[in-house]
Scaffold this motif. Structure first.
Motif, short mmCIF file in Angstrom:
data_model
loop_
_atom_site.label_atom_id
_atom_site.label_comp_id
_atom_site.label_asym_id
_atom_site.label_seq_id
_atom_site.Cartn_x
_atom_site.Cartn_y
_atom_site.Cartn_z
N ALA A 170 0.83 -1.21 0.00
CA ALA A 170 0.00 0.00 0.00
C ALA A 170 0.86 1.25 0.00
N THR A 171 1.91 1.27 0.81
CA THR A 171 2.73 2.47 0.93
C THR A 171 3.64 2.69 -0.28
N GLU A 172 3.73 1.72 -1.17
CA GLU A 172 4.47 1.90 -2.43
C GLU A 172 3.72 2.83 -3.40
N ILE A 173 2.43 3.01 -3.17
CA ILE A 173 1.61 3.78 -4.11
C ILE A 173 1.75 5.27 -3.84
N LYS A 174 2.01 6.02 -4.90
CA LYS A 174 2.13 7.47 -4.80
C LYS A 174 0.78 8.04 -4.38
N GLY A 175 0.79 8.89 -3.38
CA GLY A 175 -0.43 9.49 -2.86
C GLY A 175 -0.81 8.96 -1.49
N VAL A 176 -0.17 7.86 -1.08
CA VAL A 176 -0.40 7.33 0.26
C VAL A 176 0.62 7.99 1.18
N GLY B 33 -4.68 16.61 -2.41
CA GLY B 33 -4.65 16.88 -3.84
C GLY B 33 -4.72 15.65 -4.74
N VAL B 34 -4.60 14.46 -4.16
CA VAL B 34 -4.66 13.25 -4.99
C VAL B 34 -6.11 12.91 -5.30
N LYS B 35 -6.31 12.15 -6.37
CA LYS B 35 -7.65 11.62 -6.68
C LYS B 35 -7.81 10.34 -5.87
N ILE B 36 -8.58 10.43 -4.82
CA ILE B 36 -8.70 9.32 -3.86
C ILE B 36 -9.17 8.02 -4.53
N ASP C 293 -8.65 6.95 -7.53
CA ASP C 293 -7.53 6.41 -8.31
C ASP C 293 -6.47 5.79 -7.40
N VAL C 294 -6.13 6.49 -6.32
CA VAL C 294 -5.14 5.96 -5.38
C VAL C 294 -5.65 4.67 -4.75
N ALA C 295 -6.92 4.66 -4.35
CA ALA C 295 -7.51 3.47 -3.73
C ALA C 295 -7.46 2.27 -4.68
N TRP C 296 -7.79 2.49 -5.94
CA TRP C 296 -7.77 1.39 -6.92
C TRP C 296 -6.35 0.85 -7.08
N GLN C 297 -5.35 1.76 -7.15
CA GLN C 297 -3.96 1.33 -7.29
C GLN C 297 -3.51 0.52 -6.08
N ILE C 298 -3.94 0.95 -4.90
CA ILE C 298 -3.61 0.21 -3.67
C ILE C 298 -4.22 -1.19 -3.75
N GLN C 299 -5.49 -1.26 -4.11
CA GLN C 299 -6.16 -2.56 -4.20
C GLN C 299 -5.42 -3.51 -5.13
N GLU C 300 -5.05 -3.02 -6.30
CA GLU C 300 -4.34 -3.85 -7.27
C GLU C 300 -2.98 -4.30 -6.75
N ASN C 301 -2.22 -3.36 -6.15
CA ASN C 301 -0.88 -3.68 -5.69
C ASN C 301 -0.90 -4.65 -4.51
#
Length: 131
Positions: free
Chosen positions: A30-36, A80-83, A85-93
């Motif tokens: 999760a913490t690898e994702i930009k915006g977290v 400022g992040v699109k929540i 989008d960040v959430a989806w990237q976290i889920q995938e990763n």
């Protein structure tokens, strides 16, 4: 006693993975994702951090069965992040990391946004002094 996941047996013996390990994998992914900005550890995690104890699985709750896992992540996002989008990237990763490293199928990764990091120090938030 910590819950151990029986992830299979082979001719040499049984392989067991602790729930703590699954939590750590999820947290790191999760913490690898930009915006977290951070994982949200809540009250207990906050005390542990103040005592100098780093808990790699803070902000993560896992439920693990014989072959599947469900994950809840409690996060703080950067302002400022699109929540979504960040959430989806976290889920995938997180799904990819857990499935690759443990062989468990991930049935759900639930994201709970707990706060927004404004990127300010406490000093910046103080009101200016009036002379």
């Amino acid at each position: 006693m910590e819950e151990m996941i029986n992830s299979g047996a082979n001719e040499l013996g049984v392989i067991k993975i602790s729930e703590e390990v699954v939590s750590i994998i999820a947290s790191l992914a999760a913490t690898e994702i930009k915006g977290v900005a951070a994982m949200s550890g809540g009250l207990v995690g906050g005390f542990a951090e103040k005592l100098g104890i780093k808990n790699m699985s803070k902000g993560v709750k896992v439920a693990v069965g014989e072959k599947e896992a469900a994950v809840d992540l409690f996060i703080i996002v950067d302002y400022g992040v699109k929540i979504p989008d960040v959430a989806w990237q976290i889920q995938e990763n997180v799904k990819k990391a857990i499935e690759t490293m443990t062989g468990l199928g991930v049935v759900e990764v639930n994201i709970h946004v707990q706060a927004v990091d404004m990127g300010r120090d406490i000093k910046e938030e103080e009101a200016p002094r009036v002379k």
